[in-house]
Design an enzyme around this catalytic site. Structure first.
Site, short mmCIF file in Angstrom:
data_model
loop_
_atom_site.label_atom_id
_atom_site.label_comp_id
_atom_site.label_asym_id
_atom_site.label_seq_id
_atom_site.Cartn_x
_atom_site.Cartn_y
_atom_site.Cartn_z
N PRO A 48 -4.15 2.21 7.13
CA PRO A 48 -3.21 1.39 7.88
C PRO A 48 -1.99 0.93 7.09
O PRO A 48 -2.07 0.61 5.91
CB PRO A 48 -4.04 0.18 8.30
CG PRO A 48 -5.25 0.19 7.44
CD PRO A 48 -5.49 1.62 7.07
N ASN A 49 -0.88 0.93 7.80
CA ASN A 49 0.42 0.43 7.31
C ASN A 49 1.10 1.35 6.29
O ASN A 49 2.23 1.08 5.91
CB ASN A 49 0.29 -1.00 6.74
CG ASN A 49 -0.25 -1.97 7.78
OD1 ASN A 49 0.31 -2.05 8.87
ND2 ASN A 49 -1.32 -2.66 7.48
N ARG A 52 7.52 -2.54 3.92
CA ARG A 52 6.57 -3.30 3.08
C ARG A 52 7.18 -3.75 1.76
O ARG A 52 8.33 -3.48 1.46
CB ARG A 52 5.29 -2.49 2.89
CG ARG A 52 4.58 -2.26 4.24
CD ARG A 52 3.27 -1.58 4.09
NE ARG A 52 2.26 -2.47 3.50
CZ ARG A 52 1.04 -2.07 3.17
NH1 ARG A 52 0.69 -0.81 3.37
NH2 ARG A 52 0.19 -2.91 2.66
N TYR A 91 5.70 -1.15 -3.71
CA TYR A 91 5.77 0.24 -3.24
C TYR A 91 7.11 0.91 -3.54
O TYR A 91 7.29 2.09 -3.24
CB TYR A 91 5.47 0.29 -1.73
CG TYR A 91 4.14 -0.35 -1.40
CD1 TYR A 91 2.95 0.19 -1.88
CD2 TYR A 91 4.07 -1.53 -0.64
CE1 TYR A 91 1.72 -0.41 -1.60
CE2 TYR A 91 2.85 -2.14 -0.37
CZ TYR A 91 1.69 -1.57 -0.85
OH TYR A 91 0.48 -2.16 -0.58
N ASN A 135 -6.52 7.31 0.67
CA ASN A 135 -5.97 5.97 0.44
C ASN A 135 -6.38 5.12 1.63
O ASN A 135 -5.73 5.15 2.68
CB ASN A 135 -4.45 6.01 0.30
CG ASN A 135 -3.88 4.64 -0.07
OD1 ASN A 135 -4.58 3.63 0.05
ND2 ASN A 135 -2.64 4.60 -0.52
N ALA A 192 -5.72 -1.26 3.28
CA ALA A 192 -6.45 -2.53 3.29
C ALA A 192 -7.93 -2.36 3.61
O ALA A 192 -8.75 -3.19 3.20
CB ALA A 192 -5.80 -3.50 4.27
N GLU A 233 -10.41 8.33 -4.41
CA GLU A 233 -9.68 7.19 -3.81
C GLU A 233 -8.35 7.05 -4.55
O GLU A 233 -8.32 7.12 -5.78
CB GLU A 233 -10.53 5.93 -4.02
CG GLU A 233 -9.87 4.62 -3.60
CD GLU A 233 -10.72 3.40 -4.03
OE1 GLU A 233 -11.86 3.57 -4.54
OE2 GLU A 233 -10.23 2.27 -3.87
N HIS A 282 -4.46 4.85 -4.75
CA HIS A 282 -3.59 3.75 -4.33
C HIS A 282 -2.24 3.92 -5.01
O HIS A 282 -2.18 4.29 -6.19
CB HIS A 282 -4.18 2.39 -4.73
CG HIS A 282 -5.51 2.14 -4.11
ND1 HIS A 282 -5.64 1.78 -2.78
CD2 HIS A 282 -6.76 2.24 -4.59
CE1 HIS A 282 -6.93 1.67 -2.49
NE2 HIS A 282 -7.62 1.95 -3.57
N ARG A 327 -2.87 -7.41 -8.19
CA ARG A 327 -2.35 -8.12 -7.00
C ARG A 327 -3.30 -9.25 -6.60
O ARG A 327 -4.07 -9.74 -7.42
CB ARG A 327 -2.13 -7.10 -5.88
CG ARG A 327 -1.10 -6.04 -6.30
CD ARG A 327 -0.87 -4.99 -5.22
NE ARG A 327 -0.31 -5.59 -4.00
CZ ARG A 327 -0.06 -4.88 -2.90
NH1 ARG A 327 -0.31 -3.57 -2.86
NH2 ARG A 327 0.44 -5.48 -1.84
C1 DQA Z 1 -2.76 0.27 -1.15
C2 DQA Z 1 -3.27 -1.05 -1.76
C3 DQA Z 1 -3.99 -1.88 -0.70
O1 DQA Z 1 -4.42 -3.12 -1.27
C4 DQA Z 1 -3.04 -2.22 0.43
O2 DQA Z 1 -3.72 -2.90 1.45
C5 DQA Z 1 -2.34 -1.01 0.98
C6 DQA Z 1 -1.88 0.01 0.05
C7 DQA Z 1 -1.93 1.09 -2.15
O3 DQA Z 1 -1.77 2.29 -1.93
O4 DQA Z 1 -1.43 0.53 -3.15
O5 DQA Z 1 -2.07 -0.92 2.17
O6 DQA Z 1 -3.88 1.04 -0.77
#
Ligand code: DQA
Length: 145
Positions: A11-12, A19, A24, A75, A78, A99, A101, A108
Site C-alpha cells: 500500500p501507498n 509521500r 523516499y 515490499n 506498512a 523482503e 524496503h 524511523r
Molecule cells: C516501506 C517502509 C514502510 O515502513 C512503509 O510503511 C512503506 C514503505 C519502504 O519501502 O521503505 O510504505 O516499506
C-alpha cells in the site's frame, strides 16, 4: 528456461510522489518499475511487477506465487509491521523470497521497527532506495540457482 520472479509492492507505494521526500526522495512508482525492469533485463530474467493497496489482493497474489512456485521480491509497505495474514501467506511460498524496503524502517518511528515478515523470508534488504530492489533481484537469481 527463463526465470520468472514475482515482485509485489504494498500500500501507498503507488503514490510515492505524495509521500515523505526525506525518506523516499524523488522516487515515484514508475521509477521502481523501470529500475526493476532494467535490472531484470541485464540479469536475463522475467519479472511480473504488481502493486496493491488491498491486503486481500496481495494475499491472493501470494497464493498464486506459491502455486506457481515463483520466487518473490516483496515490499509489503506498512503491512510489514502488522499483517499476520500476509505473513501466513508468505510461509506457504515454495521458492525463495526477499523482503525489500526503500527506506530503513529501523531508523524511523518505533512501530516500523517490527517486521512480521522478516522471519519468514530468506532475507531483507532495506535503506538503499531503488538499489534495494536491484540488489534483491541479483540475490534472488543466486538463491534460485
Ligand atoms: C516501506 C517502509 C514502510 O515502513 C512503509 O510503511 C512503506 C514503505 C519502504 O519501502 O521503505 O510504505 O516499506
Amino acid at each position: 528456461m527463463q526465470m520468472k520472479v514475482m515482485v509485489i509492492n504494498g500500500p501507498n507505494l503507488g503514490r510515492l510522489d505524495l509521500r515523505e521526500k526525506n525518506f523516499y526522495g524523488d522516487i515515484n512508482y514508475a521509477d521502481i518499475e523501470s529500475a526493476i525492469q532494467s535490472q531484470a533485463q541485464s540479469l536475463g530474467i522475467y519479472v511480473d511487477i504488481r502493486q496493491s493497496n488491498d491486503e486481500a489482493e496481495i494475499i491472493s497474489w501470494l497464493h498464486e506465487a506459491a502455486e506457481q512456485k515463483m520466487p518473490l521480491i516483496f515490499n509489503p509497505a506498512a503491512f510489514t509491521h502488522y499483517s499476520y495474514a500476509i505473513r501466513d501467506a508468505v510461509v506457504m511460498l515454495k521458492a525463495p523470497s526477499i523482503e525489500v524496503h526503500l527506506s530503513n524502517p529501523l531508523s524511523r518511528e518505533e512501530f516500523r521497527h517490527t517486521s512480521v515478515i522478516s522471519g519468514v523470508v530468506n532475507g531483507t534488504i532495506a535503506g538503499f532506495g531503488l538499489d534495494s530492489y536491484r540488489l534483491a533481484l541479483t540475490q534472488i537469481t543466486k538463491l534460485v540457482k
